[in-house]
Design an enzyme around this catalytic site. Structure first.
Site, short mmCIF file in Angstrom:
data_model
loop_
_atom_site.label_atom_id
_atom_site.label_comp_id
_atom_site.label_asym_id
_atom_site.label_seq_id
_atom_site.Cartn_x
_atom_site.Cartn_y
_atom_site.Cartn_z
N THR A 1 -6.06 2.39 -2.81
CA THR A 1 -5.00 2.62 -3.55
C THR A 1 -4.30 1.59 -4.04
OG1 THR A 1 -3.85 2.92 -1.44
CG2 THR A 1 -4.72 4.91 -2.20
N TYR B 1 -0.21 -13.53 8.30
CA TYR B 1 -1.35 -13.18 7.02
C TYR B 1 -2.42 -14.17 6.93
CZ TYR B 1 -3.12 -11.56 2.63
OH TYR B 1 -3.97 -11.21 1.62
N ASP C 1 -10.46 4.70 8.96
CA ASP C 1 -9.30 3.57 9.42
C ASP C 1 -9.90 2.37 9.99
OD1 ASP C 1 -6.89 2.55 10.58
OD2 ASP C 1 -6.01 4.44 10.54
N SER D 1 -8.26 -14.85 1.00
CA SER D 1 -6.99 -15.10 0.10
C SER D 1 -6.69 -16.77 0.46
CB SER D 1 -5.73 -14.69 1.00
OG SER D 1 -4.37 -15.28 0.62
N GLU E 1 -4.00 -17.95 0.97
CA GLU E 1 -3.04 -18.18 2.06
C GLU E 1 -3.76 -18.85 3.25
OE1 GLU E 1 0.15 -17.84 2.53
OE2 GLU E 1 0.65 -17.25 0.32
N SER F 1 -0.90 -6.97 3.25
CA SER F 1 -0.80 -8.24 2.06
C SER F 1 0.38 -8.81 1.87
CB SER F 1 -1.63 -7.86 1.16
OG SER F 1 -1.17 -6.81 0.38
#
Length: 321
Positions: free
Chosen positions: A12, A149, A58, A125, A127, A84
């Site tokens: 999504t 994160y 999940d 990422s 990051e 995120s």
């Protein structure tokens, strides 16, 4: 020829919806993992109903992941799910770790036990680099994350690599830099700006408050990024790559470009608010794309200015409808 099957977590989200479109175009049977109790915005995938199969699972529940992998028997698995939003990772560090880090461990273990021949993509990422000791960064740049994160993404990255080495799984990590699209939330600065510019042009707002205008980002288009993800899983051998534009632009340059799209002077509408400053704005995150460009033939198809214009036009049309 047998139809390929793909499982996407984070369906999504911005990337999940674009990736699903790409895979459907290529003839895949696409499964999307969605939490049964999820209140996520389904707006990004409503146009795909009928072309995708939603399955319940999940990342916090090992047994549900094993059930999904066993039942779907996917040829390719793309893990795009995570918490995120970096600022939120400071207020919910444990939850960020559960989904973004440990969730990947559960998924990897499910693959090992139930579908070890599946090809797996893990969304890493930029990051993870945090305060990098070199710029631009490469696949060999040391990880020095500076927020929960980034720490969680670093854990997920190395678990993916270790499962590849230990169990000979086809696992790839794509270290993605900031990538944008009209499906991006307005809490992110790029979409915040294009949306506000459209509002101002249409007379729905008269001011845009921002933080550090000198902060620089490596931005690319989300559609380009998901194509790189798919391409990585089509190679003979698994490997890890940076997904970036290889260029940086300042927030000020973004503002100037966005206002130029609607024929307005940005200085008449933009004000600086210290409340929007980030503690790590001095960090220069920019990716070197030599490896992915030379290795598998990927590079961004949209320029910075094309992306800005695309998003401003989208917001103008959406707000006008």
């Amino acid at each position: 020829m047998t139809t390929k099957k793909a499982l996407i977590t984070g369906l999504t989200g911005q990337d999940g919806s674009y990736l699903a479109e790409l895979l459907i175009e290529k003839g895949y049977q696409v499964f999307g993992l969605v939490r049964r109790s999820s209140t996520s915005n389904l707006e990004r995938i409503t146009h795909l109903y009928g072309d995708i199969q939603i399955v319940s699972g999940d990342l916090l529940d090992q047994s549900s992941l094993m059930d999904v992998v066993s039942e779907c028997q996917p040829d390719e698995i793309y893990n795009l799910a995570s918490q995120s939003y970096v600022p939120l990772s400071w207020t919910q560090p444990a939850l960020t770790a559960e989904y973004t880090a440990l969730g990947v461990s559960r998924l990897l273990e499910s693959i090992r036990r139930c579908k070890p021949d599946a090809r797996f993509y893990q969304a890493s990422s930029s990051e993870v680099f945090g305060q990098p000791d070199e710029s631009p960064q490469t696949e060999r740049t040391a990880f020095r994350p500076r927020n929960p994160y980034g720490v969680a993404k670093a854990y997920a990255h190395w678990m993916t690599v270790n499962y590849r080495q230990k169990y000979n799984l086809y696992n790839c990590c794509g270290i993605t830099y900031t990538h944008e699209s009209p499906r991006r939330g307005t809490e992110f600065v790029f979409r915040k700006i294009t949306h506000a510019v459209a509002q101002i042009k249409l007379g729905l707002a008269n001011e845009l408050k921002l933080g550090n205008l000198d902060a620089r980002r490596d931005w690319c288009y989300a559609k380009d990024a998901v194509y790189a993800m798919w391409l990585m899983l089509q190679q003979e051998q698994p490997d890890d790559y940076l997904i970036a534009s290889g260029e940086t632009y300042s927030v000020k340059e973004l503002v100037e470009c966005a206002f130029e799209c609607v024929g307005l002077n940005w200085q008449d509408y933009v004000s600086v608010d210290p409340a929007f400053y980030r503690a790590d704005e001095s960090v220069q995150l920019v990716g070197c794309i030599d490896k992915i460009k030379n290795g598998i033939g990927w590079q961004p198809q949209y320029s910075f200015s094309q992306l800005v214009e695309l998003m401003v036009d989208y917001d103008l049309k959406k707000l006008s409808s």
